[in-house]
Motif scaffolding. Structure first.
Motif, PDB file in Angstrom:
ATOM      1  N   MET A   1       4.928   7.591  17.025  1.00 25.56           N
ATOM      2  CA  MET A   1       4.353   8.920  16.826  1.00 25.56           C
ATOM      3  C   MET A   1       4.386   9.733  18.114  1.00 25.56           C
ATOM      4  O   MET A   1       4.709  10.929  18.114  1.00 25.56           O
ATOM      5  N   ALA A   2       4.056   9.080  19.246  1.00 21.07           N
ATOM      6  CA  ALA A   2       4.048   9.785  20.533  1.00 21.07           C
ATOM      7  C   ALA A   2       5.459  10.208  20.932  1.00 21.07           C
ATOM      8  O   ALA A   2       5.684  11.351  21.366  1.00 21.07           O
ATOM      9  N   ILE A   3       6.424   9.307  20.791  1.00 17.39           N
ATOM     10  CA  ILE A   3       7.812   9.622  21.148  1.00 17.39           C
ATOM     11  C   ILE A   3       8.368  10.705  20.236  1.00 17.39           C
ATOM     12  O   ILE A   3       9.116  11.597  20.664  1.00 17.39           O
ATOM     13  N   TYR A   4       8.003  10.658  18.960  1.00 18.99           N
ATOM     14  CA  TYR A   4       8.426  11.674  17.995  1.00 18.99           C
ATOM     15  C   TYR A   4       7.970  13.056  18.454  1.00 18.99           C
ATOM     16  O   TYR A   4       8.766  14.010  18.524  1.00 18.99           O
ATOM     17  N   GLY A   5       6.686  13.167  18.806  1.00 24.54           N
ATOM     18  CA  GLY A   5       6.163  14.440  19.298  1.00 24.54           C
ATOM     19  C   GLY A   5       6.848  14.886  20.575  1.00 24.54           C
ATOM     20  O   GLY A   5       7.130  16.076  20.768  1.00 24.54           O
TER      21      GLY A   5
ATOM     22  N   ALA B   1       5.557  11.463  25.951  1.00 27.31           N
ATOM     23  CA  ALA B   1       6.448  10.376  26.353  1.00 27.31           C
ATOM     24  C   ALA B   1       5.670   9.298  27.106  1.00 27.31           C
ATOM     25  O   ALA B   1       5.875   8.095  26.897  1.00 27.31           O
ATOM     26  N   ILE B   2       4.768   9.721  27.982  1.00 26.38           N
ATOM     27  CA  ILE B   2       3.916   8.769  28.716  1.00 26.38           C
ATOM     28  C   ILE B   2       2.919   8.106  27.755  1.00 26.38           C
ATOM     29  O   ILE B   2       2.643   6.908  27.847  1.00 26.38           O
ATOM     30  N   ASN B   3       2.410   8.888  26.806  1.00 32.44           N
ATOM     31  CA  ASN B   3       1.484   8.343  25.808  1.00 32.44           C
ATOM     32  C   ASN B   3       2.083   7.173  25.039  1.00 32.44           C
ATOM     33  O   ASN B   3       1.363   6.264  24.611  1.00 32.44           O
ATOM     34  N   ALA B   4       3.401   7.227  24.832  1.00 29.69           N
ATOM     35  CA  ALA B   4       4.053   6.152  24.077  1.00 29.69           C
ATOM     36  C   ALA B   4       3.808   4.790  24.714  1.00 29.69           C
ATOM     37  O   ALA B   4       3.797   3.767  24.021  1.00 29.69           O
TER      38      ALA B   4
ATOM     39  N   ARG C   1      12.680  -0.695  23.493  1.00 31.36           N
ATOM     40  CA  ARG C   1      13.509  -0.247  24.616  1.00 31.36           C
ATOM     41  C   ARG C   1      13.882   1.226  24.488  1.00 31.36           C
ATOM     42  O   ARG C   1      13.976   1.948  25.486  1.00 31.36           O
ATOM     43  N   VAL C   2      14.109   1.678  23.268  1.00 37.01           N
ATOM     44  CA  VAL C   2      14.394   3.101  23.048  1.00 37.01           C
ATOM     45  C   VAL C   2      13.173   3.941  23.439  1.00 37.01           C
ATOM     46  O   VAL C   2      13.303   4.956  24.132  1.00 37.01           O
ATOM     47  N   ILE C   3      11.996   3.507  23.004  1.00 32.87           N
ATOM     48  CA  ILE C   3      10.757   4.223  23.337  1.00 32.87           C
ATOM     49  C   ILE C   3      10.565   4.275  24.847  1.00 32.87           C
ATOM     50  O   ILE C   3      10.227   5.328  25.414  1.00 32.87           O
ATOM     51  N   PHE C   4      10.796   3.146  25.524  1.00 36.14           N
ATOM     52  CA  PHE C   4      10.621   3.104  26.979  1.00 36.14           C
ATOM     53  C   PHE C   4      11.609   4.041  27.679  1.00 36.14           C
ATOM     54  O   PHE C   4      11.244   4.753  28.627  1.00 36.14           O
ATOM     55  N   SER C   5      12.858   4.062  27.208  1.00 34.57           N
ATOM     56  CA  SER C   5      13.878   4.927  27.823  1.00 34.57           C
ATOM     57  C   SER C   5      13.504   6.393  27.692  1.00 34.57           C
ATOM     58  O   SER C   5      13.655   7.178  28.645  1.00 34.57           O
ATOM     59  N   ILE C   6      13.000   6.786  26.508  1.00 30.92           N
ATOM     60  CA  ILE C   6      12.598   8.181  26.307  1.00 30.92           C
ATOM     61  C   ILE C   6      11.381   8.511  27.162  1.00 30.92           C
ATOM     62  O   ILE C   6      11.242   9.629  27.671  1.00 30.92           O
ATOM     63  N   SER C   7      10.486   7.538  27.346  1.00 32.52           N
ATOM     64  CA  SER C   7       9.321   7.749  28.223  1.00 32.52           C
ATOM     65  C   SER C   7       9.778   8.058  29.647  1.00 32.52           C
ATOM     66  O   SER C   7       9.206   8.939  30.308  1.00 32.52           O
ATOM     67  N   ILE C   8      10.798   7.364  30.118  1.00 32.70           N
ATOM     68  CA  ILE C   8      11.334   7.627  31.459  1.00 32.70           C
ATOM     69  C   ILE C   8      11.951   9.025  31.527  1.00 32.70           C
ATOM     70  O   ILE C   8      11.758   9.768  32.499  1.00 32.70           O
TER      71      ILE C   8
ATOM     72  N   GLN D   1       0.817  -1.214   0.000  1.00 33.84           N
ATOM     73  CA  GLN D   1       0.000   0.000   0.000  1.00 33.84           C
ATOM     74  C   GLN D   1       0.853   1.268   0.000  1.00 33.84           C
ATOM     75  O   GLN D   1       0.330   2.374   0.082  1.00 33.84           O
ATOM     76  N   GLY D   2       2.167   1.108  -0.075  1.00 37.89           N
ATOM     77  CA  GLY D   2       3.084   2.244  -0.073  1.00 37.89           C
ATOM     78  C   GLY D   2       3.628   2.604   1.285  1.00 37.89           C
ATOM     79  O   GLY D   2       4.326   3.616   1.434  1.00 37.89           O
ATOM     80  N   GLY D   3       3.336   1.788   2.316  1.00 31.76           N
ATOM     81  CA  GLY D   3       3.808   2.063   3.668  1.00 31.76           C
ATOM     82  C   GLY D   3       5.005   1.216   4.052  1.00 31.76           C
ATOM     83  O   GLY D   3       5.639   0.573   3.210  1.00 31.76           O
ATOM     84  N   LEU D   4       5.306   1.219   5.352  1.00 32.42           N
ATOM     85  CA  LEU D   4       6.457   0.475   5.866  1.00 32.42           C
ATOM     86  C   LEU D   4       6.058  -0.832   6.541  1.00 32.42           C
ATOM     87  O   LEU D   4       6.922  -1.645   6.863  1.00 32.42           O
ATOM     88  N   GLY D   5       4.765  -1.018   6.790  1.00 29.72           N
ATOM     89  CA  GLY D   5       4.302  -2.261   7.382  1.00 29.72           C
ATOM     90  C   GLY D   5       4.649  -2.436   8.842  1.00 29.72           C
ATOM     91  O   GLY D   5       4.743  -3.570   9.340  1.00 29.72           O
ATOM     92  N   ILE D   6       4.838  -1.324   9.572  1.00 22.65           N
ATOM     93  CA  ILE D   6       5.133  -1.406  11.005  1.00 22.65           C
ATOM     94  C   ILE D   6       3.853  -1.779  11.754  1.00 22.65           C
ATOM     95  O   ILE D   6       2.762  -1.324  11.407  1.00 22.65           O
ATOM     96  N   GLU D   7       3.991  -2.581  12.778  1.00 23.71           N
ATOM     97  CA  GLU D   7       2.831  -2.979  13.578  1.00 23.71           C
ATOM     98  C   GLU D   7       2.160  -1.736  14.159  1.00 23.71           C
ATOM     99  O   GLU D   7       2.826  -0.790  14.578  1.00 23.71           O
ATOM    100  N   LEU D   8       0.809  -1.707  14.158  1.00 25.06           N
ATOM    101  CA  LEU D   8       0.045  -0.499  14.487  1.00 25.06           C
ATOM    102  C   LEU D   8       0.384   0.055  15.865  1.00 25.06           C
ATOM    103  O   LEU D   8       0.571   1.267  16.032  1.00 25.06           O
ATOM    104  N   THR D   9       0.453  -0.809  16.880  1.00 27.28           N
ATOM    105  CA  THR D   9       0.741  -0.333  18.239  1.00 27.28           C
ATOM    106  C   THR D   9       2.105   0.328  18.311  1.00 27.28           C
ATOM    107  O   THR D   9       2.270   1.384  18.936  1.00 27.28           O
ATOM    108  N   THR D  10       3.089  -0.277  17.648  1.00 28.79           N
ATOM    109  CA  THR D  10       4.434   0.309  17.621  1.00 28.79           C
ATOM    110  C   THR D  10       4.433   1.643  16.893  1.00 28.79           C
ATOM    111  O   THR D  10       5.092   2.607  17.320  1.00 28.79           O
ATOM    112  N   ALA D  11       3.691   1.723  15.788  1.00 26.36           N
ATOM    113  CA  ALA D  11       3.612   2.972  15.026  1.00 26.36           C
ATOM    114  C   ALA D  11       3.020   4.094  15.878  1.00 26.36           C
ATOM    115  O   ALA D  11       3.504   5.235  15.856  1.00 26.36           O
ATOM    116  N   ASN D  12       1.971   3.784  16.650  1.00 23.61           N
ATOM    117  CA  ASN D  12       1.375   4.790  17.532  1.00 23.61           C
ATOM    118  C   ASN D  12       2.373   5.248  18.599  1.00 23.61           C
ATOM    119  O   ASN D  12       2.435   6.434  18.944  1.00 23.61           O
ATOM    120  N   SER D  13       3.147   4.317  19.141  1.00 20.96           N
ATOM    121  CA  SER D  13       4.157   4.671  20.147  1.00 20.96           C
ATOM    122  C   SER D  13       5.256   5.540  19.548  1.00 20.96           C
ATOM    123  O   SER D  13       5.722   6.499  20.170  1.00 20.96           O
TER     124      SER D  13
END
Length: 497
Positions: A70-74, A450-453, A258-265, A56-68
């Motif tokens: 996005m949150a860490i990016y913000g 960060a917590i949203n992730a 683990r990177v997402i979790f570390s940034i959340s902390i 479909q032109g995407g990267l095929g990342i699992e939806l839950t990971t993609a949402n996390s």
């Protein structure tokens, strides 16, 4: 900066030419308009690009990971503003920092516009995070340098500037989102890159003539020796982090989770450290310590509010794409268009709120009361999303009006909290930490995302009623608690309303 230096700068700025305001306001208005166009346009389709399948032109990342992600990016975008403020204050000045920030943002969008995999996505994010951190806090700071502190046009100037932000945010999803969803994600990202290029052209060709010396000075410059020292530390640190990251990913120790979790902390540790340093500083008076204590519940309330508001770009974007009937009154709707609702409602309602506060005068709610009302509206924006789940179930598509109402309610809260929070941060700040207090306010959003992730991992179509109900209900309870606490907080504010 003393008054003589400020007067000398103002003499170089044409004071008329943009709706009765300094000409430099037009430079900053259109620069920020195009920067927000590029950022919100990219953000409108980025989540879909990540989790759409490759065919479909995407990267095929699992939806839950993609949402996390996005949150860490913000979160990182807001955290990076601390670096941008430091570079402007100590090395480049705001004027130059804004330009280099825009260049990095454009490069990030260009990388996204080119066919590439997950590695290219991460590299583009790095450029955009650093670039936005350089540009965002400093372009707003330069607006203030166009006016004297007593200029009656000052507040109006910031309002015009704020309209530029929201106009860019409104148009971007309609244009970039449509192109990205209907034709190609990479073409959409390319349009975002063109938007940032347009902003740079405006800035480069008008800043000298319209802005004079505004933003050119470096308030607290590093010595030549310190520049060399910090430069070596930066290069060495970047190499070490890059090497450790490469090794960690190569052997499987360092995963994206683990990177997402570390940034959340970090999102919790950094603001806590800010509070401790300011509270324990010898430069902070007893009255200022009392005000800092009063600020803590406001900061927590702001975190809770942004935790809901910022889910408009991930959870509600997912909802728009998977749960909403995208045909309404005979028109085909793109799921990215819902991202335009927030700026549209702000543009429409901001003048109403400005009129209301003037009308109420001394009878308007106190700062803690406005924060509590903001939390209640944010909570209701999630509570209302329970109803389509109950009425239609987890499988059927629902009316887009549910999402429209949710965005409307959270914007009512934003207009109660966002401008009031900026004002409260300046009024409650210790004199020695005025700039840092503004960075701390921006960290309320970074911490929330960060917590949203971690929180967004609990969302699915099957759990949405519980998800929206639990978060919305908690926000409403927190808002009621803050309302009850408001009289006591007012005492701790020591004369500040």
């Amino acid at each position: 900066m003393d008054s003589k230096e400020r007067d000398a700068i103002l003499k170089t700025v044409p004071q008329k030419g943009f709706f009765g305001h300094p000409k430099g306001l037009s430079t900053l208005f259109f620069t920020e308009f195009w920067e927000r166009f590029s950022y919100y346009g990219m953000r409108a389709i980025l989540l879909y690009y990540m989790y759409y399948e490759i065919y479909q032109g995407g990267l095929g990342i699992e939806l839950t990971t993609a949402n996390s992600i996005m949150a860490i990016y913000g979160s990182l975008v807001y955290m990076s503003g601390i670096i941008g403020g430091w570079i402007a204050d100590r090395v480049l000045g705001m004027n130059q920092t804004v330009f280099y920030g825009g260049v990095l943002i454009m490069i990030g969008h260009i990388i996204l516009a080119l066919p590439g995999g997950f590695t290219a996505l991460l590299i583009s994010m790095l450029f955009i995070i650093i670039g936005t951190g350089l540009l965002k806090p400093n372009v707003g700071g330069m607006v203030g340098e166009l006016y004297t502190k007593t200029d009656p046009r000052r507040d109006s100037g910031f309002s015009i500037y704020y309209m530029g932000i929201n106009m860019g945010g409104f148009l971007a999803p309609l244009i970039v989102g449509t192109i990205g969803e209907k034709y190609s994600f990479h073409l959409g990202f390319g349009i975002a890159a063109v938007g940032m290029f347009a902003g740079l052209v405006v800035y480069l060709f008008t800043r000298k003539k319209f802005m004079g010396l505004a933003g050119m000075q470096v308030p607290n410059p590093l010595s030549a020796r310190d520049k060399g020292l910090y430069g070596r530390i930066f290069i060495f640190g970047a190499l070490i982090i890059g090497l450790l990251g490469w090794v960690g990913f190569s052997i499987g120790i360092l995963t994206i989770e683990r990177v997402i979790f570390s940034i959340s902390i970090l999102g919790i540790i950094i603001p806590a450290a800010y509070f401790i340093v300011m509270y324990r500083s010898k430069k902070t008076t007893d009255d200022e310590r009392s005000r800092l204590i009063a600020y803590i519940p406001l900061f927590i309330a702001a975190m809770m509010f942004w935790a809901i508001a910022e889910q408009g770009s991930n959870i509600l974007a997912t909802y728009a794409n998977t749960r909403v009937e995208l045909s309404f009154l005979g028109f085909e709707i793109q799921s990215s268009w819902f991202q335009s609702l927030n700026p549209l409602f702000i543009i429409t309602l901001a003048p109403v709120f400005a009129w209301l506060w003037v009308k109420l005068g001394d009878r308007q709610p106190s700062t803690p009361q406005k924060f509590s009302l903001a939390l209640i509206f944010a909570g209701l924006s999630f509570i209302i999303m329970i109803f389509p789940a109950v009425f239609a179930g987890a499988e059927a598509l629902v009316s887009p009006l549910w999402l429209v109402m949710s965005f409307f309610l959270v914007v009512l809260g934003e207009l109660l909290l966002s401008p009031v929070g900026l004002s409260a941060s300046t009024k409650l700040a210790p004199a020695a930490f005025a700039a840092q207090m503004m960075s701390l306010w921006n960290l309320s959003n970074a911490s929330a995302q960060a917590i949203n992730a971690q929180v967004v991992r609990f969302y699915s179509a099957e759990t949405e009623a519980v998800y929206f109900g639990a978060i919305g209900g908690f926000a409403i309870l927190l808002g009621i608690g803050l309302m009850l606490l408001a009289p006591k907080l007012k005492k701790y504010m020591r004369g500040i309303n």
